[in-house]
Design an enzyme around this catalytic site. Sequence first.
Site, PDB file in Angstrom:
ATOM      1  N   LYS A  30      17.349   8.167 -38.610  1.00 20.02           N
ATOM      2  CA  LYS A  30      15.883   8.343 -38.544  1.00 20.02           C
ATOM      3  C   LYS A  30      15.215   7.139 -37.871  1.00 20.02           C
ATOM      4  O   LYS A  30      15.236   6.034 -38.410  1.00 20.02           O
ATOM      5  CB  LYS A  30      15.283   8.490 -39.945  1.00 20.02           C
ATOM      6  CG  LYS A  30      13.781   8.818 -39.875  1.00 20.02           C
ATOM      7  CD  LYS A  30      13.055   8.574 -41.168  1.00 20.02           C
ATOM      8  CE  LYS A  30      12.127   7.390 -41.165  1.00 20.02           C
ATOM      9  NZ  LYS A  30      11.130   7.313 -40.097  1.00 20.02           N
ATOM     10  N   GLU A  73      18.393  -4.725 -44.191  1.00 19.09           N
ATOM     11  CA  GLU A  73      17.961  -5.800 -43.278  1.00 19.09           C
ATOM     12  C   GLU A  73      16.445  -5.841 -43.351  1.00 19.09           C
ATOM     13  O   GLU A  73      15.772  -4.946 -42.837  1.00 19.09           O
ATOM     14  CB  GLU A  73      18.415  -5.494 -41.845  1.00 19.09           C
ATOM     15  CG  GLU A  73      19.917  -5.385 -41.664  1.00 19.09           C
ATOM     16  CD  GLU A  73      20.624  -6.731 -41.721  1.00 19.09           C
ATOM     17  OE1 GLU A  73      19.927  -7.770 -41.695  1.00 19.09           O
ATOM     18  OE2 GLU A  73      21.850  -6.744 -41.815  1.00 19.09           O
ATOM     19  N   CYS A 121      11.742  -9.793 -36.992  1.00 19.49           N
ATOM     20  CA  CYS A 121      12.014 -10.134 -38.391  1.00 19.49           C
ATOM     21  C   CYS A 121      12.404 -11.598 -38.523  1.00 19.49           C
ATOM     22  O   CYS A 121      12.061 -12.253 -39.489  1.00 19.49           O
ATOM     23  CB  CYS A 121      13.117  -9.240 -38.927  1.00 19.49           C
ATOM     24  SG  CYS A 121      14.539  -9.204 -37.845  1.00 19.49           S
ATOM     25  N   GLU A 162       4.755 -12.322 -44.639  1.00 11.60           N
ATOM     26  CA  GLU A 162       5.163 -11.960 -43.281  1.00 11.60           C
ATOM     27  C   GLU A 162       4.009 -11.261 -42.569  1.00 11.60           C
ATOM     28  O   GLU A 162       3.544 -10.222 -43.027  1.00 11.60           O
ATOM     29  CB  GLU A 162       6.386 -11.030 -43.329  1.00 11.60           C
ATOM     30  CG  GLU A 162       6.921 -10.692 -41.960  1.00 11.60           C
ATOM     31  CD  GLU A 162       8.090  -9.715 -42.004  1.00 11.60           C
ATOM     32  OE1 GLU A 162       8.013  -8.726 -42.768  1.00 11.60           O
ATOM     33  OE2 GLU A 162       9.066  -9.919 -41.270  1.00 11.60           O
TER      34      GLU A 162
END
Length: 491
Positions: free
Chosen positions: A175, A250, A284, A385
Amino acid sequence: MSEAKKMFIDGAWTTGTGTATRDLVDPATGFVNATVVEGNAADVDAAVAAARRAFDAGPWRDTPALARARILLKLADALEAHAEELGALETSNNGKPLRETAYDVSDAVNCFRYYAGLATKPTGQTYDVPDAMQAMTVREPIGVCGQIVPWNYPLLMAVWKLAPALAAGNTVVFKPAEATPLSVIRLFELLEPLGLPAGVANLVLGAGETVGSRLSEHPDVDKIAFTGGTDTGKAVMRAAAGNMKKISLELGGKSPCVVFEDADLETAVDWALFAIFANQGQVCSAGSRLLVQSSIHDRFVARLVERAQKIVVGPGNRDGVEMGPLITEEHMRRVLGYIEIGKQEGATLACGGLKLTSPELAGGWFVAPTVFTGCTPDMRIVREEIFGPVLVVLPFSDEAEAIQLANDSIFGLAGGVFTNDGARALRFIRKLRAGITWINAYHPTYNEAPWGGYKQSGIGRELGTYGFEAYTEVKQININLAPGPVGWFAN
Ligand code: NAD
């Protein structure tokens, strides 16, 4: 507008069970430039059923590893032959500059070639045991693997998951992020003629809350491999608990880029800019917290800000553009929201901090490279973040404070250190609680080496041999070398 792009389930292109579609918006203009089918939970069920049949019947896992490798090598060749087209497609969908998508495509090609090579090199062992037995291990595929990725590296994230899973003999239901399915749809078009048995690789499209969550909880999925935000990762982990799926996660980061006073200033400024502003800061592992030794702080920041203001921001498909738009209007608003938070928290806005509104850029989601100085460790802009072109700078006095600040985060994905003192560099990196690190560099990583995070940045590793093992189970086999009764019971 052309017909909506379809999903690929059980060896065929399909609109699925519903009638919904999703318009995709070019982040550089704000205009719709493609439409795709919007899948739902029933489509996930169909894809998982196909993958289950394909795994249990064994046409792929029982295919000799060399034959599996040949298909992956052919796919690598096909991607390479269509590199320019794929790069342009990715830029139109994600917004990132062409030089970045060109790199992503070439890395994706290498990744398929790397795992095609690894397919024929399983790492079982034999053991000498205190009995007339030969103990040994073999590696086997896990089964049906659900794979979910974000929008920041649409093709590359897909390949990091598809290549090792298929090389190891699994079947997959993949996906993409709802905003960026185009390059992986093209990958499946290139894969289709290569002779993969039906049901081995399936592509479902749609939202995380429907398609993603169904895939994560599905009782017939044996493993879920997820890349995305840490909160979503926790939801995936909870959903995966239902049938105790194997998981690889992750997740997010807030990684430190640390500069000591003895580093070459121009070189470190150059890398620090790359660490945060590559891919519009939507990375990331971005070096989003810059820690600079107090003695050089002001000089360093002055040069950094001078250069940040010269970064060429524009549509990714224009020559010379160095930074493109953010992915969606919603994400741009989130990033601008963090910039407001930073101002309210009392940080000093040294540059940027706004949406770009020149006539050429006004329609897209462009945010100027932004640097905050005067930051303190408790600020939200330092702890959370932001996932955009926003750098926060903090000073430190000595090595002990640098390591304390660097590790002061719930995340532990990456980090880099700049110094000419080799012993200090290694001392620092060994104390840094992060999975991916650099000395006098930031960002370059390779298919050959493991990728993943400490702390809340994830579980497990992708890439390298670790990434292959993450798609295998280990089976212990004991062979009786002196066949006969065990003799445990007398009668
Ligand atoms: P996200 O978590 O919102 O979405 C990622 C994917 O998960 C998408 O495909 C989405 O549709 C799906 N999803 C959403 N809700 C779901 C649910 N409840 N169940 C299952 N799937 C669901 O993340 P994003 O905004 O697309 O991407 C940005 C995040 O990804 C950042 O936090 C970034 O750090 C992280 N990221 C991590 C890595 C890494 O390797 N560690 C790499 C790239 C991005």
